[in-house]
Scaffold this motif. Structure first.
Motif, PDB file in Angstrom:
ATOM      1  N   GLN A 166      83.287  95.651  45.954  1.00 11.64           N
ATOM      2  CA  GLN A 166      82.282  96.611  45.573  1.00 11.64           C
ATOM      3  C   GLN A 166      82.957  97.911  45.164  1.00 11.64           C
ATOM      4  O   GLN A 166      84.176  98.008  45.112  1.00 11.64           O
ATOM      5  CB  GLN A 166      81.303  96.806  46.725  1.00 11.64           C
ATOM      6  CG  GLN A 166      80.663  95.491  47.178  1.00 11.64           C
ATOM      7  CD  GLN A 166      79.829  95.666  48.420  1.00 11.64           C
ATOM      8  OE1 GLN A 166      79.188  96.688  48.599  1.00 11.64           O
ATOM      9  NE2 GLN A 166      79.837  94.666  49.290  1.00 11.64           N
ATOM     10  N   ILE A 167      82.147  98.928  44.937  1.00 12.86           N
ATOM     11  CA  ILE A 167      82.700 100.182  44.443  1.00 12.86           C
ATOM     12  C   ILE A 167      83.650 100.828  45.455  1.00 12.86           C
ATOM     13  O   ILE A 167      84.562 101.561  45.098  1.00 12.86           O
ATOM     14  CB  ILE A 167      81.559 101.165  44.083  1.00 12.86           C
ATOM     15  CG1 ILE A 167      82.119 102.390  43.362  1.00 12.86           C
ATOM     16  CG2 ILE A 167      80.774 101.555  45.328  1.00 12.86           C
ATOM     17  CD1 ILE A 167      81.043 103.289  42.807  1.00 12.86           C
ATOM     18  N   GLY A 168      83.452 100.525  46.749  1.00 13.05           N
ATOM     19  CA  GLY A 168      84.332 101.098  47.765  1.00 13.05           C
ATOM     20  C   GLY A 168      85.610 100.322  47.970  1.00 13.05           C
ATOM     21  O   GLY A 168      86.499 100.778  48.708  1.00 13.05           O
ATOM     22  N   ALA A 169      85.747  99.160  47.323  1.00 14.42           N
ATOM     23  CA  ALA A 169      86.914  98.303  47.539  1.00 14.42           C
ATOM     24  C   ALA A 169      88.240  98.978  47.205  1.00 14.42           C
ATOM     25  O   ALA A 169      89.212  98.833  47.959  1.00 14.42           O
ATOM     26  CB  ALA A 169      86.755  97.001  46.762  1.00 14.42           C
ATOM     27  N   PRO A 170      88.354  99.707  46.084  1.00 17.24           N
ATOM     28  CA  PRO A 170      89.634 100.364  45.811  1.00 17.24           C
ATOM     29  C   PRO A 170      90.057 101.340  46.903  1.00 17.24           C
ATOM     30  O   PRO A 170      91.241 101.463  47.212  1.00 17.24           O
ATOM     31  CB  PRO A 170      89.373 101.098  44.486  1.00 17.24           C
ATOM     32  CG  PRO A 170      88.276 100.316  43.838  1.00 17.24           C
ATOM     33  CD  PRO A 170      87.411  99.859  44.956  1.00 17.24           C
TER      34      PRO A 170
END
Length: 304
Positions: A166-170
């Motif tokens: 998801q967008i928080g993965a990085p």
């Protein structure tokens, strides 16, 4: 906590450069304890970051952790705990932890707790790599086997797919990389620094660094949330001490497989707080993770 911080041990370790003594089984127990209280702190941070700015959550957690540790350590050591010839290393270590913890809190705010924890499980691989390349640690077949099997267990649990990234993965991946490097760096510093010195420098400096984020957002907490912030700080303080102590007692490559146990605590808290039901993959993968860790504990005990 009482047994871990004996007055005699604190005074002896802090007043002179620490002499590192290998005690792998005890180091593993400290790491297991650290993962449990860190999971509680992570869940509390995720709850708070949905309401309060990231900088405020990080500052209150580190600041209250500093107060809690200072109340226990300083009466026994005085300012001798800050005596060191490696202040530059302490600053660099704390800077890396500042970025690591910031990335993790941001990931918590953008994705489910279990997903963030799952991605963070790549950290031990980075720890082992850094330990081999920089610290010249000897990593035998058994430790490599435990790390690889543990990571396979994580893959079974997470069943990686599009929903995992998801967008928080990085941010979660960045935390894993930095955390892995910091773990190996702490191991290198324990040759001369006591666990108490490492802890007090880290909490003191990181509180200062996080205070720089307060001008970007601060909200007066309610009494209930203030209590949660206090709990967050205390559990983080205990976790930081146990984590540092684990790396003081054993090679990074020996204790980091037990970092995988965070998965069990995250799953339990996810169910209790957010109603996330454990899946078959979670149960099977957790069994593989715990089995690899227990095998390593048994193997290390036989070696000694």
């Amino acid at each position: 906590m009482t047994e871990a911080i004996r007055p005699e041990a604190i005074r002896d370790d802090s007043s002179r450069p620490a002499t590192r003594r290998e005690h792998v089984p005890l180091g593993i127990l400290y790491m297991v304890g650290a993962t449990s209280v860190f999971a509680m702190s992570s869940a509390t941070s995720k709850w708070l970051v949905d309401i309060y700015p990231v900088g405020e959550v990080l500052f209150t957690r580190s600041g209250l952790s500093l107060i809690a540790c200072a109340l226990v350590i300083l009466p026994q050591t005085g300012l001798a705990v800050f005596h060191t010839s490696r202040r530059r290393d302490h600053v660099m270590r704390t800077l890396s932890q500042t970025f690591s913890q910031t990335c993790l809190i941001i990931a918590f705010s953008l994705m489910p707790l279990a997903s963030a924890v799952a991605i963070n499980f790549s950290a031990p691989l980075f720890t082992t790599l850094v330990a081999i390349l920089l610290l010249k640690e000897k990593v035998g077949f058994v430790r490599w086997f435990a790390l690889i099997v543990g990571f396979i267990g994580v893959l079974i649990v997470t069943n990686p797919g599009a929903e995992t990234f998801q967008i928080g993965a990085p941010f979660a991946l960045a935390n894993a990389m930095i955390y892995g490097s910091v773990t190996a760096a702490v191991r290198g510093m324990t040759a001369t620094e006591s666990a108490e010195t490492l802890l007090m420098y880290q909490l003191s400096l990181i509180t200062v660094f996080f205070s720089l984020m307060l001008p970007f957002g601060f909200t007066i907490p309610s009494w209930w949330d203030a209590g949660l912030m206090l709990f967050n700080g205390i559990t983080n303080a205990i976790g930081q001490y146990w984590w540092t102590r684990a790396l003081h007692l054993a090679p990074a490559s020996a204790v980091t497989p037990f970092f995988y146990l965070s998965l069990l605590w995250a799953a339990l808290l996810g169910y209790l707080v957010w109603g996330d039901l454990p899946t078959l993959g979670l149960m099977v993968g957790s069994a593989v993770v715990v089995g690899s860790g227990l095998f390593l504990l048994w193997r290390e005990s036989l070696r000694r």
